[in-house]
Design an enzyme around this catalytic site. Structure first.
Site, PDB file in Angstrom:
ATOM      1  N   GLU A   1      -2.525  -8.867   3.577  1.00 44.13           N
ATOM      2  CA  GLU A   1      -2.696  -9.332   4.912  1.00 44.13           C
ATOM      3  C   GLU A   1      -4.189  -8.904   5.442  1.00 44.13           C
ATOM      4  OE1 GLU A   1      -1.751  -6.331   4.404  1.00 44.13           O
ATOM      5  OE2 GLU A   1      -2.103  -4.813   5.742  1.00 44.13           O
TER       6      GLU A   1
ATOM      7  N   CYS B   1       0.953  -1.238   0.077  1.00 47.43           N
ATOM      8  CA  CYS B   1       0.116   0.143  -0.091  1.00 47.43           C
ATOM      9  C   CYS B   1       0.785   1.284   0.011  1.00 47.43           C
ATOM     10  CB  CYS B   1      -0.963  -0.105   1.333  1.00 47.43           C
ATOM     11  SG  CYS B   1      -2.384   1.021   0.863  1.00 47.43           S
TER      12      CYS B   1
ATOM     13  N   HIS C   1      -3.838  -4.778   0.166  1.00 53.02           N
ATOM     14  CA  HIS C   1      -3.512  -5.392   1.451  1.00 53.02           C
ATOM     15  C   HIS C   1      -3.553  -7.011   1.515  1.00 53.02           C
ATOM     16  CE1 HIS C   1      -3.181  -1.555   3.732  1.00 53.02           C
ATOM     17  NE2 HIS C   1      -4.036  -1.206   2.915  1.00 53.02           N
TER      18      HIS C   1
END
Lengths: 211, 351
Positions: free
Chosen positions: A195, A80, A193
């Protein structure tokens, strides 16, 4: 061991826990001298504004250690804002388009704002927020076992525009296609993202850890 | 582009069902020259151009959809009190119906696109419990989530972000001290700054009194913006404190103001529709979502996947929030998304 750079831009625990859930060791690096021989992979995460991000990296002495790590040839991942900071410059927070804020300059190119108004009033909403699909451009290890056009989670108002299109490994369509992941030598970066992208994203982190 | 994606885009392009209402409204405008009359629809010359314009806009919208494959998000909302999920969640195989972490993990598994945790703990002294919950969720669920409720100051926001919330949602505090929105956006970015807006239909007279009172105090007191085709004796007024307190602020004008201050997303909960399960309030959702250029999450009133389809196709809302239909297992996330997909609404099916 995976080292995650803590430079005061957002919470890094979810990145750390994501790697740990995959069986990798991950540690949060609060100072540059924590990069030692143990650190085999480096992650530059981050949410927030580009200008703040650069200021924090500079104030905390991260700029040279990040460049040194890249030159060492070990795998590195920007996520990001962490992807955007790798570029030459950004128009976020810039006084004008002619005076962009300088970034790390590891990847040639700029960071630009999505032009919401270019597609009719109120048509393209900025920030680009939610699940969008990847058009994978290159068969790279990061995307091993990924489904075709996987959906991943984005939250950003600016996007990277690399000068050399050969570094682009995936694009995403929002108004027009933009670079949503890149690879330059041992350096990887994702605008989304991983994650936060559930199973698909965790698989990519696992692939990165296996680099 | 894959064929099925193309197909799911092409179908709505050919289907102008959503226009029937708008066209009828135009054709029913009294006066003017009647051009033709078929069944119950009368076409007036004065409105023909407007109809053409509407159709052109819709074609453009759908063309744009070809190049924006951003899917609509389906977001379950969990009410949390003192670190426990209340109003019960009733999934099959859930060991602890009050454990936010376990519920979040279940929704993660089920393919929810995002979660919203709304802290409804009355006492501000128990904030640590919320932070602890956020920390645990962030450590165990690899999906996006927003935390709202009980935020009063920028310090509360900071503590939530540090605990792992990537978006915080501000409601009453934004009305009391709008500056908190600017501070949150400055410190954590526009993307992390969500503002909740709770409008309710009220008679204009009462609203005007409260608005004038705000104006006298030198506060932000815009005139009401009435959504298209609505009677102008009814105003959509922002309410705070869980919908109990009217503020004298108009919803659409407020949304525009708060976006200027730095809000990156608006969660719009209609107080009229909330809890009734007869569908989202399409009027105010349409009004707000077309007036601002940041994502809008529609909330309040969802009773079925069809309600979600309505709000995502008939307004510019980007995401739909629902609680009980998912919590009580009336509909699963997957069957909801499958329904939307079959009706041409872009959603994320695989996860």
């Amino acid at each position: 061991m995976i080292g995650i750079i803590d430079y005061g831009m957002g919470n890094l625990r979810s990145v750390q826990k994501a790697f740990e859930s995959l069986g990798s060791q991950a540690t949060i690096l609060t100072t540059p001298d924590m990069i030692d021989a143990q650190v085999s992979h480096l992650v530059l995460p981050g949410v927030g504004a580009f200008g703040d991000g650069m200021t924090h990296l500079r104030d905390r002495g991260w700029i040279d250690p990040i460049n040194d790590f890249y030159k060492s040839g070990k795998p590195m991942l920007g996520i990001c804002l962490g992807m955007q900071l790798l570029m030459d410059s950004s128009e976020e927070d810039a006084p004008s388009r002619d005076q962009p804020i300088p970034g790390l300059g590891m990847v040639k190119g700029t960071v630009m704002l999505f032009a919401g108004d270019a597609y009719g009033p109120g048509k393209l909403k900025v920030p680009h927020m939610g699940w969008n699909s990847l058009n994978i451009q290159q068969d790279v290890s990061l995307f091993a076992d990924a489904p075709e056009n996987p959906h991943v989670y984005f939250v950003h108002g600016y996007y990277c525009s690399p000068a050399d299109s050969n570094v682009i490994i995936a694009t995403t369509d929002y108004g027009s296609p933009f670079c949503s992941s890149l690879k330059q030598d041992n350096l990887w970066a994702t605008q989304f993202h991983p994650e936060k992208s559930q199973r698909v994203g965790l698989k990519m982190l696992e692939n990165f850890a296996a680099c | 582009m894959q064929f099925h994606t193309l197909f799911s885009k092409a179908v709505p392009l050919l289907w102008y069902g959503s226009h029937v209402d708008k066209c009828e409204k135009l054709t029913r405008a009294p006066g003017g020259t009647r051009l033709c009359e078929a069944s119950s629809i009368v076409v007036y010359k004065s409105s023909l151009l407007q109809i053409l314009r509407l159709v052109a806009c819709e074609v453009w919208d759908h063309l744009l959809h070809f190049v924006t494959l951003l899917t609509h998000r389906i977001i379950p909302c969990l009410d949390v009190k003192a670190g426990r999920v209340v109003k019960g969640v009733n999934f099959l195989g859930l060991r602890d119906a009050g454990d936010p972490v376990e519920i979040a993990r279940q929704y993660d598994e089920a393919g929810a696109d995002e979660l919203v945790f709304l802290d409804i703990t009355a006492s501000h002294e128990k904030r640590d419990i919320v932070y602890d919950m956020v920390r645990k969720v962030a450590e165990q669920c690899f999906m996006p989530f927003t935390v709202g409720g009980g935020i009063r100051t920028i310090d509360d926001v900071t503590a939530l972000v540090q605990a792992g919330a990537e978006k915080v949602s501000i409601n009453t505090a934004a009305v009391v001290t709008p500056e908190i929105v600017r501070q949150t956006a400055q410190r954590f970015g526009r993307c992390a700054t969500v503002v909740n807006i709770d409008p309710k239909r009220v008679p204009r007279d009462g609203f005007e009194e409260r608005r004038a009172e705000r104006e006298k105090q030198g506060l932000f007191a815009p005139h009401a913006v009435i959504p298209d085709g609505q009677p102008d004796d009814i105003v959509f007024e922002i309410h705070v404190h869980g919908g109990r307190t009217p503020t004298g602020i108009d919803a659409i004008a407020w949304a525009q103001y708060i976006v200027e201050l730095g809000a990156g997303e608006i969660v719009l909960t209609s107080m009229d529709a909330d809890g009734v399960k007869t569908g989202y309030d399409l009027v105010i959702t349409g009004g707000v979502s077309s007036a601002i250029d940041v994502p809008v999450v529609a909330s309040g009133g969802c009773g079925s996947p069809e309600h979600i389809r309505q709000v995502l196709t008939e307004t510019d809302a980007d995401a739909a929030l629902a609680a009980s239909i998912f919590h009580y297992g009336e509909y699963s996330i997957q069957e909801t998304k499958q329904y939307l997909h079959e009706h041409g609404v872009p959603v994320r099916l695989t996860h």
